[in-house]
Enzyme design. Sequence first.
Site, PDB file in Angstrom:
ATOM      1  N   SER A 117       0.835  -1.208   0.000  1.00 31.67           N
ATOM      2  CA  SER A 117       0.000   0.000   0.000  1.00 31.67           C
ATOM      3  C   SER A 117       0.863   1.249   0.000  1.00 31.67           C
ATOM      4  O   SER A 117       1.920   1.292   0.627  1.00 31.67           O
ATOM      5  CB  SER A 117      -0.903   0.021   1.242  1.00 31.67           C
ATOM      6  OG  SER A 117      -1.557   1.278   1.349  1.00 31.67           O
ATOM      7  N   TYR A 122      -2.737   5.728  -4.632  1.00 31.05           N
ATOM      8  CA  TYR A 122      -3.933   6.542  -4.827  1.00 31.05           C
ATOM      9  C   TYR A 122      -3.504   7.756  -5.630  1.00 31.05           C
ATOM     10  O   TYR A 122      -2.334   8.144  -5.617  1.00 31.05           O
ATOM     11  CB  TYR A 122      -4.508   7.009  -3.478  1.00 31.05           C
ATOM     12  CG  TYR A 122      -5.308   5.966  -2.740  1.00 31.05           C
ATOM     13  CD1 TYR A 122      -6.471   5.440  -3.287  1.00 31.05           C
ATOM     14  CD2 TYR A 122      -4.918   5.540  -1.475  1.00 31.05           C
ATOM     15  CE1 TYR A 122      -7.214   4.496  -2.594  1.00 31.05           C
ATOM     16  CE2 TYR A 122      -5.665   4.591  -0.778  1.00 31.05           C
ATOM     17  CZ  TYR A 122      -6.812   4.081  -1.349  1.00 31.05           C
ATOM     18  OH  TYR A 122      -7.546   3.149  -0.665  1.00 31.05           O
ATOM     19  N   THR A 158      -5.510   2.428  -7.468  1.00 30.37           N
ATOM     20  CA  THR A 158      -6.852   2.146  -6.942  1.00 30.37           C
ATOM     21  C   THR A 158      -7.799   3.248  -7.388  1.00 30.37           C
ATOM     22  O   THR A 158      -7.556   4.433  -7.127  1.00 30.37           O
ATOM     23  CB  THR A 158      -6.808   2.027  -5.406  1.00 30.37           C
ATOM     24  OG1 THR A 158      -5.999   0.904  -5.075  1.00 30.37           O
ATOM     25  CG2 THR A 158      -8.203   1.834  -4.829  1.00 30.37           C
ATOM     26  N   LYS A 216      -7.201  -1.072  -9.946  1.00 28.98           N
ATOM     27  CA  LYS A 216      -7.879  -1.850  -8.889  1.00 28.98           C
ATOM     28  C   LYS A 216      -9.195  -1.178  -8.524  1.00 28.98           C
ATOM     29  O   LYS A 216      -9.218   0.013  -8.203  1.00 28.98           O
ATOM     30  CB  LYS A 216      -6.978  -1.912  -7.646  1.00 28.98           C
ATOM     31  CG  LYS A 216      -7.633  -2.543  -6.411  1.00 28.98           C
ATOM     32  CD  LYS A 216      -6.627  -2.758  -5.309  1.00 28.98           C
ATOM     33  CE  LYS A 216      -7.239  -3.377  -4.067  1.00 28.98           C
ATOM     34  NZ  LYS A 216      -7.986  -2.431  -3.231  1.00 28.98           N
ATOM     35  N   HIS A 250     -13.121  -3.161  -2.900  1.00 33.17           N
ATOM     36  CA  HIS A 250     -12.352  -2.629  -1.772  1.00 33.17           C
ATOM     37  C   HIS A 250     -12.768  -3.314  -0.461  1.00 33.17           C
ATOM     38  O   HIS A 250     -12.800  -2.699   0.608  1.00 33.17           O
ATOM     39  CB  HIS A 250     -12.574  -1.111  -1.682  1.00 33.17           C
ATOM     40  CG  HIS A 250     -11.398  -0.313  -1.220  1.00 33.17           C
ATOM     41  ND1 HIS A 250     -10.757   0.591  -2.015  1.00 33.17           N
ATOM     42  CD2 HIS A 250     -10.770  -0.260  -0.026  1.00 33.17           C
ATOM     43  CE1 HIS A 250      -9.788   1.172  -1.323  1.00 33.17           C
ATOM     44  NE2 HIS A 250      -9.765   0.671  -0.110  1.00 33.17           N
ATOM     45  N   VAL A 294     -12.236 -13.824  -0.271  1.00 34.84           N
ATOM     46  CA  VAL A 294     -11.576 -15.126  -0.389  1.00 34.84           C
ATOM     47  C   VAL A 294     -11.039 -15.526   0.985  1.00 34.84           C
ATOM     48  O   VAL A 294     -10.226 -14.809   1.575  1.00 34.84           O
ATOM     49  CB  VAL A 294     -10.414 -15.081  -1.414  1.00 34.84           C
ATOM     50  CG1 VAL A 294      -9.677 -16.411  -1.450  1.00 34.84           C
ATOM     51  CG2 VAL A 294     -10.951 -14.714  -2.789  1.00 34.84           C
ATOM     52  N   ARG A 295     -11.520 -16.617   1.514  1.00 35.56           N
ATOM     53  CA  ARG A 295     -11.114 -17.065   2.846  1.00 35.56           C
ATOM     54  C   ARG A 295     -10.617 -18.504   2.855  1.00 35.56           C
ATOM     55  O   ARG A 295      -9.954 -18.924   3.785  1.00 35.56           O
ATOM     56  CB  ARG A 295     -12.303 -16.939   3.838  1.00 35.56           C
ATOM     57  CG  ARG A 295     -12.801 -15.513   4.017  1.00 35.56           C
ATOM     58  CD  ARG A 295     -11.772 -14.635   4.707  1.00 35.56           C
ATOM     59  NE  ARG A 295     -12.208 -13.240   4.852  1.00 35.56           N
ATOM     60  CZ  ARG A 295     -11.938 -12.277   3.976  1.00 35.56           C
ATOM     61  NH1 ARG A 295     -11.235 -12.526   2.878  1.00 35.56           N
ATOM     62  NH2 ARG A 295     -12.339 -11.039   4.183  1.00 35.56           N
ATOM     63  N   ARG A 306      -7.896  -8.801   4.305  1.00 36.15           N
ATOM     64  CA  ARG A 306      -7.862  -8.947   5.769  1.00 36.15           C
ATOM     65  C   ARG A 306      -7.073 -10.154   6.265  1.00 36.15           C
ATOM     66  O   ARG A 306      -6.352 -10.028   7.264  1.00 36.15           O
ATOM     67  CB  ARG A 306      -9.305  -8.974   6.310  1.00 36.15           C
ATOM     68  CG  ARG A 306     -10.035  -7.633   6.084  1.00 36.15           C
ATOM     69  CD  ARG A 306     -11.497  -7.706   6.437  1.00 36.15           C
ATOM     70  NE  ARG A 306     -12.206  -6.450   6.201  1.00 36.15           N
ATOM     71  CZ  ARG A 306     -12.815  -6.115   5.072  1.00 36.15           C
ATOM     72  NH1 ARG A 306     -12.796  -6.929   4.032  1.00 36.15           N
ATOM     73  NH2 ARG A 306     -13.438  -4.949   4.967  1.00 36.15           N
TER      74      ARG A 306
HETATM   75  C1  LIG Z   1      -7.296  -2.559   6.833  1.00 38.62           C
HETATM   76  C2  LIG Z   1      -7.446  -2.439   5.344  1.00 38.62           C
HETATM   77  C3  LIG Z   1      -6.719  -1.452   4.672  1.00 38.62           C
HETATM   78  C4  LIG Z   1      -6.824  -1.338   3.288  1.00 38.62           C
HETATM   79  N1  LIG Z   1      -6.055  -0.416   2.667  1.00 38.62           N
HETATM   80  C5  LIG Z   1      -6.124  -0.321   1.312  1.00 38.62           C
HETATM   81  C6  LIG Z   1      -5.290   0.594   0.615  1.00 38.62           C
HETATM   82  O1  LIG Z   1      -4.471   1.302   1.200  1.00 38.62           O
HETATM   83  N2  LIG Z   1      -5.441   0.655  -0.731  1.00 38.62           N
HETATM   84  C7  LIG Z   1      -6.319  -0.137  -1.429  1.00 38.62           C
HETATM   85  O2  LIG Z   1      -6.414  -0.039  -2.639  1.00 38.62           O
HETATM   86  N3  LIG Z   1      -7.091  -1.030  -0.788  1.00 38.62           N
HETATM   87  C8  LIG Z   1      -7.014  -1.139   0.558  1.00 38.62           C
HETATM   88  N4  LIG Z   1      -7.798  -2.065   1.192  1.00 38.62           N
HETATM   89  C9  LIG Z   1      -8.651  -2.978   0.392  1.00 38.62           C
HETATM   90  C10 LIG Z   1      -7.911  -4.270   0.033  1.00 38.62           C
HETATM   91  O3  LIG Z   1      -6.872  -4.026  -0.889  1.00 38.62           O
HETATM   92  C11 LIG Z   1      -8.834  -5.317  -0.620  1.00 38.62           C
HETATM   93  O4  LIG Z   1      -9.470  -4.739  -1.728  1.00 38.62           O
HETATM   94  C12 LIG Z   1      -9.888  -5.903   0.299  1.00 38.62           C
HETATM   95  O5  LIG Z   1      -9.474  -5.937   1.637  1.00 38.62           O
HETATM   96  C13 LIG Z   1     -10.195  -7.316  -0.208  1.00 38.62           C
HETATM   97  O6  LIG Z   1     -11.182  -7.909   0.518  1.00 38.62           O
HETATM   98  P1  LIG Z   1     -10.938  -9.001   1.691  1.00 38.62           P
HETATM   99  O7  LIG Z   1     -10.485  -8.208   2.884  1.00 38.62           O
HETATM  100  O8  LIG Z   1     -12.308  -9.575   1.844  1.00 38.62           O
HETATM  101  O9  LIG Z   1      -9.928 -10.019   1.216  1.00 38.62           O
HETATM  102  C14 LIG Z   1      -7.710  -2.198   2.578  1.00 38.62           C
HETATM  103  C15 LIG Z   1      -8.439  -3.164   3.256  1.00 38.62           C
HETATM  104  C16 LIG Z   1      -8.317  -3.293   4.615  1.00 38.62           C
HETATM  105  C17 LIG Z   1      -9.103  -4.381   5.313  1.00 38.62           C
HETATM  106  O1  LIG Z   2      -8.180   1.974   1.512  1.00 37.06           O
HETATM  107  C1  LIG Z   2      -8.653   1.685   2.572  1.00 37.06           C
HETATM  108  O2  LIG Z   2      -9.534   0.827   2.719  1.00 37.06           O
HETATM  109  C2  LIG Z   2      -8.162   2.310   3.744  1.00 37.06           C
HETATM  110  O3  LIG Z   2      -8.508   1.837   4.770  1.00 37.06           O
HETATM  111  C3  LIG Z   2      -7.293   3.486   3.709  1.00 37.06           C
HETATM  112  C4  LIG Z   2      -6.240   3.533   4.590  1.00 37.06           C
HETATM  113  C5  LIG Z   2      -5.418   4.650   4.601  1.00 37.06           C
HETATM  114  C6  LIG Z   2      -5.636   5.699   3.746  1.00 37.06           C
HETATM  115  C7  LIG Z   2      -6.685   5.642   2.859  1.00 37.06           C
HETATM  116  C8  LIG Z   2      -7.517   4.540   2.838  1.00 37.06           C
END
Ligand SMILES: Cc1cc2nc3c(=O)[nH]c(=O)nc-3n(C[C@H](O)[C@H](O)[C@H](O)COP(=O)(O)O)c2cc1C
Ligand SMILES: O=C(O)C(=O)c1ccccc1
Length: 361
Positions: free
Chosen positions: A103, A126, A152, A229, A253, A287-288, A308
């Site tokens: 990230s 981003y 994203t 994404k 997301h 996906v788990r 997650r």
């Molecule tokens: C704690 C957390 C932080 C995330 N941060 C970002 C991020 O910085 N950028 C992004 O594109 N997606 C972010 N996501 C989304 C994940 O990339 C992903 O799309 C999503 O978690 C997939 O679903 P799943 O948690 O069911 O596997 C975040 C998700 C979580 C749970």
């Molecule tokens: O993308 C996300 O889901 C997310 O939690 C996040 C975290 C830090 C900055 C921006 C979004």
Amino acid sequence: MTASDYQRLAREVVDPDVWDFIEGGAESERTLRANLAAFDRFRLRPRVLTDVSTVDTAVSVFGTRYRTPVGVAPTAYHRLVDDEGEVATARGAGAAGALFVVSVFASRTLEDIAGAAGSGLWLHLYWFRRREVMAGLVERAAAAGFGALVLTVDAPRIGRRWRDMRNGFAIGGDVAAVNIDAAVMALTHHSDEGRSAIAEHAAESFDAAVTWADLAWLRQRTSLPIVLKGILTAEDAALAVAHGVDGIIVSNHGGRQLDGAVASLDALPEVVDAAGAAVPVLFDGGVRRGTDALTALALGARMVLLGRPPLWGLAAGGADGVEGLLRTTTEELAHAMALAGRPRLADLDRSVVRARPGDER
Ligand SMILES: Cc1cc2nc3c(=O)[nH]c(=O)nc-3n(C[C@H](O)[C@H](O)[C@H](O)COP(=O)(O)O)c2cc1C
Ligand SMILES: O=C(O)C(=O)c1ccccc1
């Protein structure tokens, strides 16, 4: 032994507000639940007597080979759950031979993460208003050996995540987005009940005016493959291909953005059909288990990413936890491939799945 074991262990050691940030989704969390429920509407069609004495989960994307099609989705601030943060995640993913998408809000430097990586890394971005910040990151990613950029596109603003707003969630202590100019990040640390510091920061710093035409700016600045994404429709998949992107990640997301958006798995077939063979389509959301991965791969995903679950692994056991989580999921996938009579990823197509009886559309 399974992802849910890591989840249970993680919950015991993670701060409750951080747990809400990780587990939560936007608004009613309907899309978050839909992502998980969608897998249960498919059933597998096993074939028999096909020689499954060896099962091969290796896959190549953009010329790099991975031992598993199960990778790590970009998630912000791994130091919230482990002191080593993304460096530990990179070691764990490397040991499992898995892709790790870092990230842009990583809490360790790109260079430190690259130093610990044993397999491919991609950098997620981003679109910031301050394009010079993006340009700098793109250059550093290439210099550090990252293999692709993941832009994203489903977050022009951050979804309303009531848990974070109620908690006044902010990034605290000595955790920070160390790859981004501190001036751009200041807001992220200000906690205020009723507001999410992350959402407020995004409102300040993300450019919500970007359109397809702006992709040319990024294309000009890098020779790395560009992956979008957050694509959920055939229309946007076609536009992505037309604008010369190199890959697509079908994602909502993790249910954290538009609540009520289609479950990720339900969007996958139309995106795969629209992208054709032009670009690889990856998948994330819900996906788990190995059988979930099998279902998404059968519907046309080249790789599946976990959001997650790797954080559960990291919180429960550091690098070893990430490795264990990825290995477990990959072993489940290999087991399911054997029992389904399809020992190679190339054997996976839509004939592997059907709608659960009663759910035909
Ligand atoms: C704690 C957390 C932080 C995330 N941060 C970002 C991020 O910085 N950028 C992004 O594109 N997606 C972010 N996501 C989304 C994940 O990339 C992903 O799309 C999503 O978690 C997939 O679903 P799943 O948690 O069911 O596997 C975040 C998700 C979580 C749970
Ligand atoms: O993308 C996300 O889901 C997310 O939690 C996040 C975290 C830090 C900055 C921006 C979004």
